[in-house]
Enzyme design. Structure first.
Site, PDB file in Angstrom:
ATOM      1  N   ALA A   1       0.766  -1.255  -0.055  1.00  0.00           N
ATOM      2  CA  ALA A   1       0.117   0.038   0.076  1.00  0.00           C
ATOM      3  C   ALA A   1       1.001   1.238  -0.044  1.00  0.00           C
ATOM      4  O   ALA A   1       2.038   1.230   0.371  1.00  0.00           O
ATOM      5  CB  ALA A   1      -0.989  -0.046   1.276  1.00  0.00           C
TER       6      ALA A   1
ATOM      7  N   GLU B   1       4.126  -5.509   7.600  1.00  0.00           N
ATOM      8  CA  GLU B   1       3.321  -4.296   8.152  1.00  0.00           C
ATOM      9  C   GLU B   1       3.858  -3.932   9.797  1.00  0.00           C
ATOM     10  O   GLU B   1       3.757  -2.824  10.323  1.00  0.00           O
ATOM     11  CB  GLU B   1       1.730  -4.460   8.205  1.00  0.00           C
ATOM     12  CG  GLU B   1       1.255  -4.251   6.923  1.00  0.00           C
ATOM     13  CD  GLU B   1       1.246  -5.485   6.060  1.00  0.00           C
ATOM     14  OE1 GLU B   1       0.552  -5.443   4.955  1.00  0.00           O
ATOM     15  OE2 GLU B   1       1.944  -6.417   6.400  1.00  0.00           O
TER      16      GLU B   1
END
Length: 260
Positions: free
Chosen positions: A66, A134
């Site tokens: 992302a 992440e």
């Protein structure tokens, strides 16, 4: 419709859909997520498209993740909505009534790994790399990584990848069941297209119902899944494709399916 970050072409029923942000390693920003959602509720439903191959532009990345620059200043509420938008787009891919093959040509990290996992089949270049890093950013996966990864590779291996944020190569991804096949980089698209053509030669209704049975069956217990399978098995016998397929088998000829 014109897309800013996607490009696609229909090759005899096989739609080649490319994430096209090579300058950002095809990172998923809000615009790209919105366009993916739009594609899978419009163009992907066109009757002339029988199967989708999803890939990334350039040689380095499928989707590197992302867009961190976009996420950095988000509030908690904005981040929740950002996550939900990505999940909605990926759900559209997973539940499309047509097969979707991911042709993973490079980095598939974070949202890129999650995007690949939303596809039905994953074919990786030997240059591909996978991970859910992440936790190194102080966040968790938001596009389905905590859910789909464990379903694909098992709880223990998923937790190892999610807790450490480690990046694995294509060989390891194949070993743990994250990808279906690893091929040389220059054979990636030809391999994906060959598989697409094989799938398209089978009964279209049967392929659609098989995808639905697998996806829906995993949502419940075994008894519920078996009941669903029996219903869909019976439904096949109301189709012309079932007649064509079985008649061709008995006649030792090639079936001509019409998708009905």
């Amino acid at each position: 419709m014109d897309y800013q970050n996607l490009k696609f072409e229909n090759e005899n029923g096989i739609c080649i859909l490319t994430i096209n942000r090579p300058q950002a390693l095809n990172a998923l920003n809000s615009v790209t997520i919105d366009e993916l959602h739009q594609f899978f509720v419009t163009e992907a439903l066109d009757d002339s498209i029988h199967l989708v191959i999803l890939t990334g532009s350039g040689e380095k990345a499928f989707v590197a993740g992302a867009d961190i620059a976009e996420m950095q200043s988000m509030s908690a509420e904005q981040a929740r909505v950002f996550s939900q938008c990505g999940q909605s787009a990926f759900d559209m891919i997973e539940n499309l009534q047509k097969p979707v093959i991911a042709a993973i040509n490079g980095f598939a990290l974070g949202g890129g790994c999650e995007l690949a996992m939303a596809c039905d089949i994953r074919i990786a270049s030997d240059k591909a790399r996978f991970g859910q890093p992440e936790v190194s950013l102080g966040i968790i996966p938001g596009y389905g990584g905590t859910q789909r990864l464990s379903r694909l590779v098992g709880k223990g291996r998923a937790k190892e990848m999610l807790f450490t944020g480690d990046i694995i190569d294509a060989t390891e991804a194949y070993r743990i069941g994250l990808v279906n096949k690893v091929v040389p980089a220059d054979e990636l698209m030809s391999t994906a297209k060959a598989m697409a053509e094989k799938i398209m030669s089978r009964g279209p209704v049967a392929v659609k119902l098989t995808k639905a049975a697998v996806n829906k069956g995993l949502e419940g217990d075994l008894a519920s899944g078996l009941a669903l399978e029996a219903e869909m098995f019976g439904l096949c016998f109301s189709t012309a494709d079932q007649n064509a397929g079985m008649a061709a088998f008995l006649a030792k000829s090639t079936a001509k399916f019409i998708g009905a």
